[in-house]
Design a protein around this motif. Structure first.
Motif, PDB file in Angstrom:
ATOM      1  N   PRO A 118       0.814  -1.225   0.000  1.00  0.00           N
ATOM      2  CA  PRO A 118       0.000   0.000   0.000  1.00  0.00           C
ATOM      3  C   PRO A 118       0.846   1.273   0.000  1.00  0.00           C
ATOM      4  O   PRO A 118       0.450   2.268  -0.612  1.00  0.00           O
ATOM      5  CB  PRO A 118      -0.805  -0.092   1.300  1.00  0.00           C
ATOM      6  CG  PRO A 118      -0.728  -1.497   1.737  1.00  0.00           C
ATOM      7  CD  PRO A 118       0.455  -2.122   1.114  1.00  0.00           C
ATOM      8  N   LEU A 126      -7.554   4.661  -5.131  1.00  0.00           N
ATOM      9  CA  LEU A 126      -8.631   3.685  -4.971  1.00  0.00           C
ATOM     10  C   LEU A 126      -8.101   2.305  -4.627  1.00  0.00           C
ATOM     11  O   LEU A 126      -8.602   1.626  -3.733  1.00  0.00           O
ATOM     12  CB  LEU A 126      -9.425   3.580  -6.270  1.00  0.00           C
ATOM     13  CG  LEU A 126     -10.751   4.300  -6.346  1.00  0.00           C
ATOM     14  CD1 LEU A 126     -11.448   3.932  -7.644  1.00  0.00           C
ATOM     15  CD2 LEU A 126     -11.629   3.950  -5.162  1.00  0.00           C
ATOM     16  N   VAL A 127      -7.069   1.865  -5.364  1.00  0.00           N
ATOM     17  CA  VAL A 127      -6.569   0.518  -5.143  1.00  0.00           C
ATOM     18  C   VAL A 127      -5.899   0.424  -3.772  1.00  0.00           C
ATOM     19  O   VAL A 127      -5.969  -0.592  -3.093  1.00  0.00           O
ATOM     20  CB  VAL A 127      -5.650   0.076  -6.303  1.00  0.00           C
ATOM     21  CG1 VAL A 127      -4.228   0.541  -6.106  1.00  0.00           C
ATOM     22  CG2 VAL A 127      -5.704  -1.422  -6.462  1.00  0.00           C
ATOM     23  N   THR A 128      -5.277   1.532  -3.341  1.00  0.00           N
ATOM     24  CA  THR A 128      -4.666   1.545  -2.013  1.00  0.00           C
ATOM     25  C   THR A 128      -5.746   1.396  -0.947  1.00  0.00           C
ATOM     26  O   THR A 128      -5.608   0.633   0.012  1.00  0.00           O
ATOM     27  CB  THR A 128      -3.890   2.856  -1.786  1.00  0.00           C
ATOM     28  OG1 THR A 128      -3.015   3.050  -2.885  1.00  0.00           O
ATOM     29  CG2 THR A 128      -3.091   2.810  -0.510  1.00  0.00           C
ATOM     30  N   ASP A 129      -6.847   2.117  -1.142  1.00  0.00           N
ATOM     31  CA  ASP A 129      -7.945   2.021  -0.180  1.00  0.00           C
ATOM     32  C   ASP A 129      -8.498   0.598  -0.157  1.00  0.00           C
ATOM     33  O   ASP A 129      -8.782   0.050   0.903  1.00  0.00           O
ATOM     34  CB  ASP A 129      -9.050   3.014  -0.540  1.00  0.00           C
ATOM     35  CG  ASP A 129     -10.109   3.080   0.546  1.00  0.00           C
ATOM     36  OD1 ASP A 129      -9.770   3.493   1.653  1.00  0.00           O
ATOM     37  OD2 ASP A 129     -11.257   2.680   0.288  1.00  0.00           O
ATOM     38  N   ARG A 130      -8.608   0.010  -1.352  1.00  0.00           N
ATOM     39  CA  ARG A 130      -9.128  -1.352  -1.431  1.00  0.00           C
ATOM     40  C   ARG A 130      -8.247  -2.312  -0.623  1.00  0.00           C
ATOM     41  O   ARG A 130      -8.734  -3.189   0.078  1.00  0.00           O
ATOM     42  CB  ARG A 130      -9.148  -1.779  -2.906  1.00  0.00           C
ATOM     43  CG  ARG A 130     -10.322  -2.648  -3.273  1.00  0.00           C
ATOM     44  CD  ARG A 130     -10.194  -3.135  -4.689  1.00  0.00           C
ATOM     45  NE  ARG A 130     -10.053  -4.578  -4.719  1.00  0.00           N
ATOM     46  CZ  ARG A 130      -9.672  -5.258  -5.791  1.00  0.00           C
ATOM     47  NH1 ARG A 130      -9.377  -4.637  -6.908  1.00  0.00           N
ATOM     48  NH2 ARG A 130      -9.578  -6.560  -5.740  1.00  0.00           N
ATOM     49  N   MET A 131      -6.934  -2.111  -0.743  1.00  0.00           N
ATOM     50  CA  MET A 131      -6.014  -2.987  -0.007  1.00  0.00           C
ATOM     51  C   MET A 131      -6.091  -2.735   1.493  1.00  0.00           C
ATOM     52  O   MET A 131      -6.171  -3.660   2.295  1.00  0.00           O
ATOM     53  CB  MET A 131      -4.580  -2.746  -0.471  1.00  0.00           C
ATOM     54  CG  MET A 131      -4.227  -3.475  -1.729  1.00  0.00           C
ATOM     55  SD  MET A 131      -2.470  -3.371  -2.006  1.00  0.00           S
ATOM     56  CE  MET A 131      -2.370  -1.867  -2.921  1.00  0.00           C
ATOM     57  N   LEU A 132      -6.053  -1.455   1.875  1.00  0.00           N
ATOM     58  CA  LEU A 132      -5.993  -1.141   3.300  1.00  0.00           C
ATOM     59  C   LEU A 132      -7.254  -1.574   4.031  1.00  0.00           C
ATOM     60  O   LEU A 132      -7.209  -1.906   5.213  1.00  0.00           O
ATOM     61  CB  LEU A 132      -5.740   0.361   3.489  1.00  0.00           C
ATOM     62  CG  LEU A 132      -4.338   0.806   3.096  1.00  0.00           C
ATOM     63  CD1 LEU A 132      -4.226   2.317   3.140  1.00  0.00           C
ATOM     64  CD2 LEU A 132      -3.280   0.173   4.005  1.00  0.00           C
ATOM     65  N   LYS A 133      -8.374  -1.581   3.325  1.00  0.00           N
ATOM     66  CA  LYS A 133      -9.620  -2.064   3.922  1.00  0.00           C
ATOM     67  C   LYS A 133      -9.483  -3.507   4.405  1.00  0.00           C
ATOM     68  O   LYS A 133     -10.168  -3.933   5.319  1.00  0.00           O
ATOM     69  CB  LYS A 133     -10.722  -2.016   2.856  1.00  0.00           C
ATOM     70  CG  LYS A 133     -11.711  -0.901   3.051  1.00  0.00           C
ATOM     71  CD  LYS A 133     -12.971  -1.136   2.231  1.00  0.00           C
ATOM     72  CE  LYS A 133     -12.705  -1.257   0.742  1.00  0.00           C
ATOM     73  NZ  LYS A 133     -13.831  -0.889  -0.104  1.00  0.00           N
ATOM     74  N   MET A 134      -8.608  -4.266   3.737  1.00  0.00           N
ATOM     75  CA  MET A 134      -8.494  -5.697   4.043  1.00  0.00           C
ATOM     76  C   MET A 134      -7.661  -5.986   5.279  1.00  0.00           C
ATOM     77  O   MET A 134      -7.726  -7.067   5.840  1.00  0.00           O
ATOM     78  CB  MET A 134      -7.894  -6.434   2.851  1.00  0.00           C
ATOM     79  CG  MET A 134      -8.663  -6.230   1.572  1.00  0.00           C
ATOM     80  SD  MET A 134      -7.985  -7.194   0.213  1.00  0.00           S
ATOM     81  CE  MET A 134      -6.248  -6.896   0.368  1.00  0.00           C
ATOM     82  N   PHE A 135      -6.820  -5.017   5.690  1.00  0.00           N
ATOM     83  CA  PHE A 135      -5.959  -5.280   6.844  1.00  0.00           C
ATOM     84  C   PHE A 135      -6.772  -5.167   8.124  1.00  0.00           C
ATOM     85  O   PHE A 135      -7.225  -4.092   8.488  1.00  0.00           O
ATOM     86  CB  PHE A 135      -4.787  -4.306   6.874  1.00  0.00           C
ATOM     87  CG  PHE A 135      -3.716  -4.667   5.897  1.00  0.00           C
ATOM     88  CD1 PHE A 135      -2.679  -5.510   6.266  1.00  0.00           C
ATOM     89  CD2 PHE A 135      -3.744  -4.192   4.599  1.00  0.00           C
ATOM     90  CE1 PHE A 135      -1.690  -5.861   5.367  1.00  0.00           C
ATOM     91  CE2 PHE A 135      -2.769  -4.541   3.687  1.00  0.00           C
ATOM     92  CZ  PHE A 135      -1.741  -5.376   4.078  1.00  0.00           C
ATOM     93  N   ARG A 136      -6.996  -6.301   8.771  1.00  0.00           N
ATOM     94  CA  ARG A 136      -7.800  -6.294   9.984  1.00  0.00           C
ATOM     95  C   ARG A 136      -7.032  -6.946  11.103  1.00  0.00           C
ATOM     96  O   ARG A 136      -6.197  -7.802  10.891  1.00  0.00           O
ATOM     97  CB  ARG A 136      -9.077  -7.091   9.763  1.00  0.00           C
ATOM     98  CG  ARG A 136      -9.993  -6.477   8.757  1.00  0.00           C
ATOM     99  CD  ARG A 136     -11.337  -7.135   8.854  1.00  0.00           C
ATOM    100  NE  ARG A 136     -12.157  -6.739   7.728  1.00  0.00           N
ATOM    101  CZ  ARG A 136     -12.195  -7.417   6.584  1.00  0.00           C
ATOM    102  NH1 ARG A 136     -11.463  -8.502   6.441  1.00  0.00           N
ATOM    103  NH2 ARG A 136     -12.961  -7.007   5.607  1.00  0.00           N
ATOM    104  N   ARG A 137      -7.382  -6.542  12.329  1.00  0.00           N
ATOM    105  CA  ARG A 137      -6.683  -7.090  13.477  1.00  0.00           C
ATOM    106  C   ARG A 137      -7.364  -8.353  13.980  1.00  0.00           C
ATOM    107  O   ARG A 137      -6.766  -9.411  14.070  1.00  0.00           O
ATOM    108  CB  ARG A 137      -6.642  -6.040  14.570  1.00  0.00           C
ATOM    109  CG  ARG A 137      -5.719  -6.450  15.680  1.00  0.00           C
ATOM    110  CD  ARG A 137      -5.708  -5.450  16.799  1.00  0.00           C
ATOM    111  NE  ARG A 137      -4.627  -5.808  17.680  1.00  0.00           N
ATOM    112  CZ  ARG A 137      -3.415  -5.313  17.591  1.00  0.00           C
ATOM    113  NH1 ARG A 137      -3.138  -4.432  16.674  1.00  0.00           N
ATOM    114  NH2 ARG A 137      -2.466  -5.689  18.428  1.00  0.00           N
ATOM    115  N   ASN A 159      -4.302   7.328   3.735  1.00  0.00           N
ATOM    116  CA  ASN A 159      -4.491   7.321   2.289  1.00  0.00           C
ATOM    117  C   ASN A 159      -5.596   8.297   1.903  1.00  0.00           C
ATOM    118  O   ASN A 159      -5.474   9.048   0.926  1.00  0.00           O
ATOM    119  CB  ASN A 159      -4.828   5.896   1.835  1.00  0.00           C
ATOM    120  CG  ASN A 159      -4.964   5.785   0.338  1.00  0.00           C
ATOM    121  OD1 ASN A 159      -4.063   6.170  -0.401  1.00  0.00           O
ATOM    122  ND2 ASN A 159      -6.101   5.281  -0.113  1.00  0.00           N
ATOM    123  N   ASP A 193      -1.904  -9.434  12.905  1.00  0.00           N
ATOM    124  CA  ASP A 193      -1.036  -9.751  14.062  1.00  0.00           C
ATOM    125  C   ASP A 193      -0.252 -11.040  13.851  1.00  0.00           C
ATOM    126  O   ASP A 193       0.756 -11.253  14.505  1.00  0.00           O
ATOM    127  CB  ASP A 193      -1.805  -9.927  15.371  1.00  0.00           C
ATOM    128  CG  ASP A 193      -3.112  -9.192  15.426  1.00  0.00           C
ATOM    129  OD1 ASP A 193      -3.862  -9.273  14.437  1.00  0.00           O
ATOM    130  OD2 ASP A 193      -3.365  -8.567  16.452  1.00  0.00           O
TER     131      ASP A 193
END
Lengths: 101, 465
Positions: A33, A81-92, B33, B368
């Motif tokens: 990202p 847009l593609v960065t947002d699409r990727m960052l949405k997927m990173f979850r804890r 972003n 994590d």
């Protein structure tokens, strides 16, 4: 050497230092990202493209400006847009796998 | 430029910097972003209201067309194809910078047909103009070649030709000499065209000798170039927001390039010129016919069943097999049985920096458990099973001991320190560097041959029953 140029060189050097400081703190987890997002930022050249395409003299410089606007807009819009699409997927939290068919 | 415009550009620059800063944590990254995107929107709106734009026809058509293509790209791309997309976008940015520089030259010349040079130009403007055209053109052509290789449209193996270094050096030197000529006499418009032509050739000749697994370096480098081209255009137009953003991106690309090179223990020059991955010839490499023991997924499941801790090491093969979803499903099954399951990710696994993380995030893996090499390398010795999926060179022990190996000195994941190593692979073929992998013959290694997706699916079924 004009004063304007001197200021530009200052800006250039200082921005490089800020860049190093800020970017080195990005973890490898987010390197993809980071690339696509920073890439979208480099589409700022769109600002120059817009002026070139809109000068109204007609002729070659407008055509070049037009192509530049198209390329830079793809860069900006696609990149963010593609960065947002990727960052949405990173979850804890571990997700229940409900998105797979 | 009006005061309002100048201040708005400053706000945009600040939003870019704070946006990049927020990318340092996955919690704030998305906001970061968005904040950078807002900065961009401000810069665009301010430019559109600038008095210098007299005719909006082409501006608006260009914006609409570009947005449509951009949205289409962004929504359609698969996560496995992200490296190609980033390559293409980098190229577009670089190309746009070069075109703007050229258009600005035409405007300066005072005569659109370029027959008479009646303009006046400062020395620094002319120098940065040449650099912008040179770097921008190399970026667009080089990125397209890299993307074609990544997408499989072009052979991804290095294409070598005689006198590589000399050819590239000569091309660059000629372009620079012509650049000096142009700066001395800016009426020579055709010199600019020749420079652009040389840059096109340079873009091709400098990227074709670089092999598939070295693409993370090329993509990072092109990222840096696209930023630099933007910064140079900023000097041409005396526009500080361009200089700031271009420079930020330029440094970002250089830092990533450096990280990638370090993770392979190779110099940038070695990556660019050595053509690693070209010489592999199966008949020569087969030193001795050594046998490995083939295990079935059933065998693997039996061992996994009794494990307490597992570290999964993914590689590019995971992306090729599109196996990230089933792999995460396996992780969920194992975790549900009470095992400690984590991923160990090498910096150069995949085809661009962070490629594996994005794939696994897509498959809903919580971040994590996505561990960096340095975080997890000491844990292998207390781990029951190291499961290697589609990775090869990044776990090859030759990097530690074999001095004549192209991998020697590269930091690797210590999977061989785990109690059992499971390797899921299609065949015994060596990895990109062409070095046979000692790990496969190790007595604690279980080789499970087959397609990663099928094998992992089988494992899930077995573990569930």
């Amino acid at each position: 050497m004009t004063e304007g140029l001197m200021i530009s060189i200052y800006v250039f050097v200082l921005a490089a230092f800020v860049g190093v400081e800020v970017i080195s703190k990005v973890p490898p987890l987010l390197h993809t990202p980071l690339m696509s997002g920073s890439n979208a930022i480099s589409g700022i050249t769109l600002v120059g493209s817009l002026i070139a395409a809109g000068e109204g003299h007609g002729g070659l410089s407008v055509i070049l400006g037009f192509i530049a606007v198209v390329l830079a807009t793809v860069n900006v819009v696609g990149g963010f847009l593609v960065t947002d699409r990727m960052l949405k997927m990173f979850r804890r939290e571990p997700q229940n796998k409900n998105q797979r068919a | 430029m009006s005061v309002v415009a100048a201040l708005s550009y400053l706000i945009a620059s600040v939003l870019f910097m704070s946006g990049l800063k927020m990318l340092s944590s996955p919690k704030t990254a998305r906001k970061g972003n968005i904040s950078a995107a807002i900065g961009m929107l401000i810069a665009i709106v301010v430019t559109l209201t600038d008095q210098r734009i007299l005719d909006y026809t082409f501006v608006l058509i260009g914006l609409l067309l570009g947005s449509a293509v951009g949205v289409w790209f962004a929504l359609r791309v698969k996560m496995t194809a992200m490296p190609q997309l980033v390559g293409v976008l980098n190229g577009f940015g670089g190309g746009a910078s070069a075109l703007v520089a050229f258009a600005e030259y035409i405007r300066m010349s005072g005569d659109a047909s370029l027959t008479v040079w009646s303009g006046e130009a400062r020395l620094d403007v002319l120098i940065t103009l040449v650099l912008s055209i040179l770097i921008g053109t190399v970026t667009i052509v080089g990125s397209m070649i890299a993307s074609a290789k990544l997408h499989g449209v072009m052979r991804s193996a290095p294409i070598l030709y005689p006198l590589q270094k000399q050819t590239n050096a000569a091309l660059l030197f000629t372009a620079l000499v012509l650049g000096v000529l142009f700066v001395l006499d800016p009426s020579l418009w055709y010199v600019l065209i020749i420079i652009a032509g040389l840059a096109v050739i340079l873009g091709v000749t400098s990227v074709i000798p670089i092999g598939g697994a070295d693409m993370p370096v090329v993509i990072s480098l092109m990222n840096s170039y696209s930023g630099l081209a933007g910064a140079m255009t900023g000097f041409v137009l005396s526009n500080n927001v361009l200089i700031i953003s271009g420079t930020l991106v330029g440094t970002s690309g250089i830092i990533l390039t450096n990280i990638m090179c370090k993770a392979m223990n190779r110099s940038l020059a070695n990556v660019l010129f050595a053509g690693v991955g070209a010489e592999y010839d199966p008949s020569v490499q087969a030193v001795e016919q050594r046998t490995v023991i083939r295990y079935t997924p059933e065998d693997a499941a039996t061992i996994l069943e009794s494990a307490q801790s597992v570290i999964i090491v993914p590689g590019y093969g995971l992306a090729v097999a599109q196996a990230q979803h089933v792999l995460q499903e396996l992780v969920n099954v194992l975790t549900a049985k009470g095992m400690l399951v984590r991923y160990g990710i090498h910096p150069v696994a995949g085809r661009m920096p962070g490629h594996m993380n994005v794939l696994l995030a897509e498959a809903n893996a919580p971040y994590d458990i996505l561990m960096e090499m340095d975080q997890i390398n000491d844990d292998f010795q207390t781990t029951d099973v190291a499961l290697v999926i589609g990775a090869n060179d990044v776990v090859n022990p030759a990097a530690r001991s074999k001095k004549d190996s192209p991998l020697y000195g590269m930091p690797i994941l210590n999977v061989d320190h785990a109690r059992t190593v499971m390797v899921c692979k299609r065949s015994l073929n060596p990895g990109f560097a062409g070095e046979d992998n000692e790990l496969f013959y190790n007595e604690k290694t279980m080789m499970v041959f087959g397609d990663a997706k099928e094998t992992v699916t089988k494992l899930i079924q077995l573990m569930k029953s």
